[in-house]
Design an enzyme around this catalytic site. Structure first.
Site, PDB file in Angstrom:
ATOM      1  CB  SER A 199      14.077  -6.721  14.814  1.00  0.00           C
ATOM      2  OG  SER A 199      12.733  -6.370  14.903  1.00  0.00           O
ATOM      3  CG  HIS A 258      11.206  -1.910  17.609  1.00  0.00           C
ATOM      4  ND1 HIS A 258      11.657  -1.126  16.576  1.00  0.00           N
ATOM      5  CD2 HIS A 258      10.918  -3.104  17.074  1.00  0.00           C
ATOM      6  CE1 HIS A 258      11.627  -1.829  15.449  1.00  0.00           C
ATOM      7  NE2 HIS A 258      11.180  -3.037  15.716  1.00  0.00           N
ATOM      8  NE  ARG A 295      11.662   0.913  10.996  1.00  0.00           N
ATOM      9  CZ  ARG A 295      12.848   0.411  10.694  1.00  0.00           C
ATOM     10  NH1 ARG A 295      13.255  -0.710  11.240  1.00  0.00           N
ATOM     11  NH2 ARG A 295      13.645   1.019   9.847  1.00  0.00           N
ATOM     12  CG  HIS A 324       6.559  -2.126  12.154  1.00  0.00           C
ATOM     13  ND1 HIS A 324       6.862  -1.943  13.477  1.00  0.00           N
ATOM     14  CD2 HIS A 324       7.677  -2.606  11.559  1.00  0.00           C
ATOM     15  CE1 HIS A 324       8.122  -2.290  13.679  1.00  0.00           C
ATOM     16  NE2 HIS A 324       8.643  -2.706  12.540  1.00  0.00           N
ATOM     17  CD  GLU A 347       7.334 -12.249   3.800  1.00  0.00           C
ATOM     18  OE1 GLU A 347       8.146 -12.947   4.429  1.00  0.00           O
ATOM     19  OE2 GLU A 347       7.059 -11.075   4.102  1.00  0.00           O
ATOM     20  CB  SER A 406      10.200  -1.573   8.695  1.00  0.00           C
ATOM     21  OG  SER A 406      11.500  -2.037   8.401  1.00  0.00           O
ATOM     22  CG  ASN A 420      13.688 -14.825   9.337  1.00  0.00           C
ATOM     23  OD1 ASN A 420      13.631 -13.713   9.870  1.00  0.00           O
ATOM     24  ND2 ASN A 420      12.980 -15.140   8.268  1.00  0.00           N
TER      25      ASN A 420
HETATM   26  I1  8IG Z   1      12.993 -10.157  11.633  1.00  0.00           I
HETATM   27  O1  8IG Z   1      10.960 -13.369   7.047  1.00  0.00           O
HETATM   28  C1  8IG Z   1      11.912 -10.528  10.002  1.00  0.00           C
HETATM   29  N1  8IG Z   1      11.096  -9.599   9.525  1.00  0.00           N
HETATM   30  N2  8IG Z   1       8.323  -9.836   5.800  1.00  0.00           N
HETATM   31  N3  8IG Z   1       9.654 -11.631   6.442  1.00  0.00           N
HETATM   32  C2  8IG Z   1       9.216 -10.364   6.630  1.00  0.00           C
HETATM   33  N4  8IG Z   1       9.626  -9.619   7.635  1.00  0.00           N
HETATM   34  C3  8IG Z   1      10.536 -10.151   8.460  1.00  0.00           C
HETATM   35  C4  8IG Z   1      11.034 -11.442   8.320  1.00  0.00           C
HETATM   36  C5  8IG Z   1      10.573 -12.232   7.240  1.00  0.00           C
HETATM   37  N5  8IG Z   1      11.904 -11.653   9.308  1.00  0.00           N
END
Ligand code: 8IG
Length: 267
Positions: free
Chosen positions: A31, A63, A84, A86, A185, A204, A227
């Site tokens: 991403s 993607h 990819r 996942h 999470e 990933s 983020n």
């Molecule tokens: I873009 O905050 C992305 N992928 N696990 N946590 C997890 N995967 C992510 C996050 C995130 N941001």
């Protein structure tokens, strides 16, 4: 068909479709990294992944769903994986690592794994790339079955990280904790990751890195922090913000990745 036979079949089909019989390096674009392909070199062929054995069209926004063979300035060839799979897509671990195994079957010596991820360091900014120094696999699974005890001490090859930092001295390093996803999470889970030594959360790269090492490849991992992880910042996480952070960072990421790949394939 066994996973290795399927990877062999995919590598053979790529060679048949592109005329390139040996690939030197593979780059998986996660991403936010999609447009980096424009900077890597001259595209020889771009093939919808679903046309190559073992691959499927990507189910994730951001993607491309393409496998592209690129001729680098050095004359070497890169396989750019924009498709990819996942773990949360439910196709199993072998599907998750099929790109890496295909690259190995095609002769690659190195794989660069990129992703978009959440960051735990409050000073990290969305859009900032971070090198993966090590990982914590929280998926409770492995791409390896059977009694094959692969050493992961220097999984993210120190020499390759030094090259990346030589190209971009301000790159910081982090420890990537992989969750199965697809949900992000909880703040408590992010707090747990911090206590066990993780600084990046994603869905990933750890499983792919393990399969790469099993196949004898050297691994460089780079996370785009799109983020701050849940609870590190006070707003909720939103996939459209993740994509937006990627879009804003892309003009910087493409040239960065191209310079790193060019150094990794220098003779
Ligand atoms: I873009 O905050 C992305 N992928 N696990 N946590 C997890 N995967 C992510 C996050 C995130 N941001």
């Amino acid at each position: 068909m066994s996973p290795l036979s399927l990877a062999r079949a995919a590598a053979d089909e790529l060679a048949a479709r592109t005329g390139i019989t040996r690939l030197d390096i593979a780059v998986t674009l996660g991403s936010g990294w999609k447009s980096a392909i424009d900077h890597l070199g001259r595209p020889v062929a771009a093939i919808p992944a679903a046309e190559i054995p073992g691959f499927a069209a990507s189910g994730v926004a951001g993607h491309s769903g393409l496998l592209t063979v690129v001729e680098l300035a050095s004359g070497e060839h890169a396989l750019v994986i924009g498709a990819r799979t996942h773990l949360y897509e439910g196709r199993g671990v072998d599907a998750v690592v099929h790109g890496v195994r295909t690259a190995a079957a095609a002769g690659a010596h190195t794989v660069v794994l990129t992703n978009g991820a959440g960051g735990l360091q409050p000073h990290w900014k969305p859009g900032q790339p971070v090198l993966i120094r090590d990982h914590i696999n929280l998926t409770a699974t492995s791409p390896i079955t059977g009694a094959e005890f692969v050493d992961l001490t220097d999984l993210y090859t120190p020499r390759l990280r030094e090259i990346a930092k030589d190209v971009a001295p301000d790159l910081e390093e982090g420890v990537y904790a992989q969750f199965p996803g697809p949900h992000y999470e909880t703040p408590a889970e992010v707090a747990m990751v911090g206590r066990i030594g993780g600084t990046i959360v994603g869905m990933s790269t750890a499983l792919e890195a393990i399969a790469a090492r099993q196949a004898g490849l050297e691994v460089l991992g780079i996370s785009l922090i799109t983020n701050l992880a849940a609870g590190v910042q006070d707003q909720p996480l939103d996939h459209s913000e993740v994509l937006e952070a990627g879009r804003l960072a892309e003009p910087y990421l493409g040239p960065l990745l191209a310079r790193i790949v060019s150094r990794l394939t220098e003779k």
